[in-house]
Design an enzyme around this catalytic site. Structure first.
Site, PDB file in Angstrom:
ATOM      1  N   GLY A 123       0.798  -1.223   0.000  1.00 21.54           N
ATOM      2  CA  GLY A 123       0.000   0.000   0.000  1.00 21.54           C
ATOM      3  C   GLY A 123       0.828   1.269   0.000  1.00 21.54           C
ATOM      4  O   GLY A 123       0.408   2.290  -0.544  1.00 21.54           O
ATOM      5  N   ASN A 124       2.038   1.215   0.632  1.00 19.47           N
ATOM      6  CA  ASN A 124       2.843   2.438   0.725  1.00 19.47           C
ATOM      7  C   ASN A 124       3.484   2.837  -0.603  1.00 19.47           C
ATOM      8  O   ASN A 124       4.107   3.889  -0.692  1.00 19.47           O
ATOM      9  CB  ASN A 124       3.912   2.313   1.825  1.00 19.47           C
ATOM     10  N   LYS A 137      -9.437  -9.711   5.037  1.00 19.66           N
ATOM     11  CA  LYS A 137      -8.636  -8.764   4.256  1.00 19.66           C
ATOM     12  C   LYS A 137      -9.026  -7.318   4.567  1.00 19.66           C
ATOM     13  O   LYS A 137     -10.176  -6.923   4.367  1.00 19.66           O
ATOM     14  CB  LYS A 137      -8.855  -9.065   2.764  1.00 19.66           C
ATOM     15  N   LYS A 155      -2.706  -9.808  -2.462  1.00 20.30           N
ATOM     16  CA  LYS A 155      -1.815  -9.590  -3.611  1.00 20.30           C
ATOM     17  C   LYS A 155      -0.515 -10.378  -3.513  1.00 20.30           C
ATOM     18  O   LYS A 155       0.090 -10.697  -4.537  1.00 20.30           O
ATOM     19  CB  LYS A 155      -1.537  -8.102  -3.807  1.00 20.30           C
ATOM     20  N   LYS A 205       2.291 -12.625   3.428  1.00 21.89           N
ATOM     21  CA  LYS A 205       3.610 -12.358   2.824  1.00 21.89           C
ATOM     22  C   LYS A 205       4.551 -13.522   3.076  1.00 21.89           C
ATOM     23  O   LYS A 205       5.235 -14.005   2.159  1.00 21.89           O
ATOM     24  CB  LYS A 205       4.240 -11.079   3.400  1.00 21.89           C
TER      25      LYS A 205
HETATM   26  P1  ADP Z   1       1.116  -4.131   2.424  1.00 18.57           P
HETATM   27  O1  ADP Z   1       0.203  -3.014   2.097  1.00 18.57           O
HETATM   28  O2  ADP Z   1       2.530  -3.839   2.054  1.00 18.57           O
HETATM   29  O3  ADP Z   1       0.649  -5.473   1.953  1.00 18.57           O
HETATM   30  P2  ADP Z   1       0.371  -4.960   5.124  1.00 18.57           P
HETATM   31  O4  ADP Z   1      -0.257  -3.969   6.007  1.00 18.57           O
HETATM   32  O5  ADP Z   1      -0.498  -6.001   4.524  1.00 18.57           O
HETATM   33  O6  ADP Z   1       1.190  -4.152   4.027  1.00 18.57           O
HETATM   34  O7  ADP Z   1       1.541  -5.699   5.926  1.00 18.57           O
HETATM   35  C1  ADP Z   1       2.619  -4.975   6.511  1.00 18.57           C
HETATM   36  C2  ADP Z   1       2.361  -4.757   8.002  1.00 18.57           C
HETATM   37  O8  ADP Z   1       2.441  -6.007   8.689  1.00 18.57           O
HETATM   38  C3  ADP Z   1       3.384  -3.909   8.733  1.00 18.57           C
HETATM   39  O9  ADP Z   1       3.077  -2.537   8.645  1.00 18.57           O
HETATM   40  C4  ADP Z   1       3.280  -4.414  10.185  1.00 18.57           C
HETATM   41  O10 ADP Z   1       2.526  -3.526  10.986  1.00 18.57           O
HETATM   42  C5  ADP Z   1       2.495  -5.707  10.085  1.00 18.57           C
HETATM   43  N1  ADP Z   1       3.061  -6.861  10.773  1.00 18.57           N
HETATM   44  C6  ADP Z   1       2.310  -7.749  11.459  1.00 18.57           C
HETATM   45  N2  ADP Z   1       3.063  -8.739  11.953  1.00 18.57           N
HETATM   46  C7  ADP Z   1       4.341  -8.492  11.573  1.00 18.57           C
HETATM   47  C8  ADP Z   1       5.581  -9.193  11.764  1.00 18.57           C
HETATM   48  N3  ADP Z   1       5.632 -10.351  12.427  1.00 18.57           N
HETATM   49  N4  ADP Z   1       6.695  -8.641  11.236  1.00 18.57           N
HETATM   50  C9  ADP Z   1       6.645  -7.484  10.559  1.00 18.57           C
HETATM   51  N5  ADP Z   1       5.500  -6.785  10.331  1.00 18.57           N
HETATM   52  C10 ADP Z   1       4.351  -7.281  10.829  1.00 18.57           C
HETATM   53 MG    MG Z   2      -1.081  -6.651   2.549  1.00 25.31          MG
END
Ligand code: ADP
Ligand code: MG
Length: 323
Positions: A15-16, A136, A222, A284
């Site tokens: 998203g960033n 989601k 995604k 991820k």
């Molecule tokens: P994107 O939009 O890049 O898919 P997400 O919000 O889906 O981002 O996932 C990234 C987020 O996951 C980070 O901002 C963090 O707050 C969160 N997160 C949750 N658990 C973890 C973890 N174990 N390690 C790192 N980040 C984590």
């Molecule tokens: Mg995500």
């Protein structure tokens, strides 16, 4: 197993790449963030790799739903699969334009034809348990709990707490298993394009009898959809760029520890121990595990700002096959 191409990099943007924390989400914000992502993509091209890019759409598909909700007395609302298709055009344009101009500025347009975005469907199953368990995150963050209650009652939306704070709407996120346009993506890639595909996890469709496809109201993750496409294309490298500098153990708690180099078996162990929540880091990590188990050479998770170093292998969490 598909033969892996050491020189093909698959990049999944979070998203960033469009809207960072603190942004209002103006077109200027979108262009500025897309240019940061484009710099990373151009640096990969500069090193002689071919690139396929995917991106999330959680915030934007939520925004489109809110627009439709607010205007429903004037304009009939569309369904979530159509909203997903809209975001592929919206974000696909931003990315292809930003990548094109960055390549032009660096004098790299002689190496590739440019960047092209595909309106792209991804197959999911009707018997997926995800339909009855929405996970989601889509749309903006709500901090007022009474507003969350009102929206749940009025619209039947489901809300969950976001790890970053606040409440967000959640929708079903079924598991993807096939990219419908994979052959077209391959053809474009082979003829010299940087392809933006599977945007927002792809438009969810189910396969009916007789080869027919029908859209479904969901948002596919995604990262998981990206893995499906990366594997089908035989990419060697699968790179997830997000707003955190790696996958952490005990994230957000005392003694949190960033994973550097890990083998796929180690990562599977941590995944089973529950370090990575659904809807954010969970998919991820799972996408990286699947990519390596399907024969990929390397998967990585890191911060968009450090994208170049994550691709090079010196930053982020780097996942390798077992030795
Ligand atoms: P994107 O939009 O890049 O898919 P997400 O919000 O889906 O981002 O996932 C990234 C987020 O996951 C980070 O901002 C963090 O707050 C969160 N997160 C949750 N658990 C973890 C973890 N174990 N390690 C790192 N980040 C984590
Ligand atoms: Mg995500």
């Amino acid at each position: 197993m598909v033969q892996r191409d050491e020189r093909l990099v698959f990049v999944a943007l979070g998203g960033n790449a469009f809207q960072s924390i603190g942004d209002r989400g103006t077109p200027e914000d979108y262009w500025r963030n897309a240019l940061t992502a484009a710099e990373v993509i151009a640096s990969i091209v500069e090193e002689g790799y071919r690139v396929v890019v995917t991106h999330g759409n959680g915030p934007q598909v939520g925004i489109v739903s809110e627009w439709m909700e607010h205007l429903k007395s004037k304009i009939p609302p569309q369904t979530l699969d159509i909203a997903g298709a809209m975001t592929q055009g919206w974000l696909g344009y931003l990315l292809t334009q930003a990548i094109h101009n960055t390549l032009a500025d660096k004098g790299l347009l002689s190496r590739v034809k440019g960047a092209i975005a595909v309106v792209n469907r991804v197959a999911v199953r009707d018997d997926d348990p995800a339909w009855s368990n929405p996970t989601k995150f889509v749309g903006g963050w709500y901090t007022d709990e009474s507003e969350v209650e009102r929206l749940s009652k009025e619209k039947g939306w489901v809300f969950k707490k976001d790890p970053r704070g606040g409440w967000r709407r959640v929708v079903p996120s079924p598991d993807p298993y096939r990219n419908v346009e994979v052959d077209a993506v391959k053809t474009l890639l082979d003829s010299g394009w940087i392809v933006v595909a599977s945007g927002g996890g792809g438009i969810p469709v189910v396969e009916m009898g007789g080869g027919r496809l029908v859209g479904r109201e969901a948002v596919i993750d995604k990262d998981l959809a990206g893995e499906v496409l990366a594997t089908e294309l035989g990419a060697g490298h699968f790179i997830i760029l997000t707003d955190v500098d790696g996958a952490y153990l005990s994230y957000g708690r005392d003694g949190a520890q960033k994973l550097g180099k890990v083998t796929v078996s180690q990562l599977e162990q941590y995944y089973r121990e529950g370090h990575f929540p659904p809807g954010s880091m969970g998919p991820k990590v799972l996408a990286c595990i699947r990519f390596i188990r399907h024969g990929g050479l390397r998967a990585a998770i890191g911060h968009l700002r450090e994208g170049h170093d994550v691709v090079r292998g010196s930053k982020g969490t780097q996942v390798f096959p077992d030795v």
